[in-house]
Write an enzyme that holds these catalytic residues in place. Structure first.
Site, PDB file in Angstrom:
ATOM      1  N   GLU A 114      70.998-104.435   0.993  1.00  0.00           N
ATOM      2  CA  GLU A 114      70.169-103.289   1.385  1.00  0.00           C
ATOM      3  C   GLU A 114      71.023-102.170   1.973  1.00  0.00           C
ATOM      4  O   GLU A 114      70.760-100.989   1.752  1.00  0.00           O
ATOM      5  CB  GLU A 114      69.090-103.727   2.382  1.00  0.00           C
ATOM      6  CG  GLU A 114      68.117-104.778   1.870  1.00  0.00           C
ATOM      7  CD  GLU A 114      67.395-104.372   0.598  1.00  0.00           C
ATOM      8  OE1 GLU A 114      67.199-103.165   0.373  1.00  0.00           O
ATOM      9  OE2 GLU A 114      67.055-105.270  -0.191  1.00  0.00           O
TER      10      GLU A 114
ATOM     11  N   HIS B 110      72.357-100.004  -0.701  1.00  0.00           N
ATOM     12  CA  HIS B 110      71.432 -98.926  -1.095  1.00  0.00           C
ATOM     13  C   HIS B 110      71.467 -97.801  -0.070  1.00  0.00           C
ATOM     14  O   HIS B 110      71.483 -96.622  -0.426  1.00  0.00           O
ATOM     15  CB  HIS B 110      69.996 -99.457  -1.163  1.00  0.00           C
ATOM     16  CG  HIS B 110      69.704-100.367  -2.304  1.00  0.00           C
ATOM     17  ND1 HIS B 110      70.047-100.081  -3.599  1.00  0.00           N
ATOM     18  CD2 HIS B 110      69.057-101.569  -2.349  1.00  0.00           C
ATOM     19  CE1 HIS B 110      69.620-101.057  -4.397  1.00  0.00           C
ATOM     20  NE2 HIS B 110      69.027-101.973  -3.648  1.00  0.00           N
TER      21      HIS B 110
HETATM   22 ZN   LIG Z   1      68.128-103.758  -4.099  1.00  0.00          ZN
END
Ligand SMILES: [Zn+2]
Length: 307
Positions: A225, A228
């Site tokens: 995460e 991202h």
């Molecule tokens: Zn992802």
């Protein structure tokens, strides 16, 4: 409790039935319309999605046209600006959202272990597969707070709880630990989410090191995460098509991987699928590294949006 893959599969098959391309997705993962247009399986085959979906709460439609707009904006911002090469230490704020009865009350020790995993994985020293690429990003726990609110614990009123609890500027990583049907959901650096004070990542609490999320219990969901949050797409972005994840050294990939499928080669383009890359969906133990070009992209995005 964390949803088992079986339960997740069931839920997703149900979700798929109501999701048509271009329409909003599952309410539990639908982010604010302004920054997260929708949640749809446009570039992920339904079968693969059903089988491999545990990390896909953060998977939302980024069309090639949107990628071009993001790239143009990023280039404008970076014009004449230097992309730094120095090590960057990112302050981390962890928000533990427990139920009224104390479910999800992750200990300070496990939070510390999570930050250790972040530092290991971003420095190329993954505990399972050392020898990866050093991204130059490091992480320092700046604070942890706890909120006993069953609605928030289950990711209800997400925009409200994020706005009320978020700390630091655009360069601060906020992690909300919740109990929902996904391993994680992230905002991208170019989202306007930061302005609204909801920038950061929401993570299934049982995925932290030592948690109960089988195969996803080493804390590498936070690594994914955070990738991202630093501007990386999935390695299977756009499937075998173009522009893909806009990272030259991650071979094209038709769909997410599940488990650790050694030798998988889902596109005719050169190179095996990057199943060991943190931006695929493989098991935590299969994860190994980012690539050199992913690191370059993260540094660029940091300079454009978070420095
Ligand atoms: Zn992802």
């Amino acid at each position: 409790m964390f949803q088992t893959p079986t339960r997740l599969l069931t839920g997703l098959v149900a979700a798929l039935a109501v999701i048509a391309p271009g329409t909003p997705g599952h309410p539990a993962v639908r982010p604010p319309a302004a920054t997260h247009p929708c949640f749809q399986p446009a570039d992920v085959g339904a079968a693969a999605r059903g089988a491999t979906n545990p990390r896909s709460g953060d998977h939302r439609t980024i069309t090639p046209a949107m990628q071009r707009r993001i790239d143009a904006r990023t280039a404008r911002i970076l014009a004449g600006r230097r992309v730094g090469t120095a090590t960057v230490t990112i302050p981390v704020y962890v928000h533990v959202m427990t139920s009224k009865t104390g479910a999800g009350n992750v200990s300070a020790a496990r939070i510390a272990r999570q930050v250790t995993v972040l530092n290991q994985t971003y420095s190329g020293k993954d505990a399972d597969h050392p020898g990866g690429v050093d991204t130059g990003f490091r992480f320092r726990l700046a604070g942890a707070d706890r909120h006993a609110n069953t609605t928030w614990h289950t990711d209800g009123d997400s925009e409200t709880y994020r706005a009320q609890t978020r700390k630091g500027g655009r360069g601060a990583l906020n992690i909300w630990l919740v109990d929902f049907g996904y391993l994680g959901i992230a905002t991208f650096p170019w989202d306007d989410a930061g302005a609204a004070g909801i920038d950061g990542i929401r993570v299934q609490y049982s995925s932290l090191p030592g948690g109960s999320a089988t195969h996803y219990d080493e804390g590498k969901t936070v690594t994914h995460e955070t990738g991202h949050w630093l501007g990386l797409f999935h390695t299977f972005q756009d499937g075998c098509g173009s522009p893909g994840d806009e990272v030259a050294d991650t071979p094209a990939q038709a769909s997410p991987s599940t488990g650790c499928p050694t030798g998988r080669d889902s596109c005719t383009a050169p190179g095996l699928d990057p199943i060991h890359n943190y931006m695929d969906y493989s098991y935590d133990a299969c994860y190994q590294s980012f690539t050199v070009d992913q690191v370059a992209r993260m540094k660029k995005m940091w300079a454009a949006y978070r420095a």
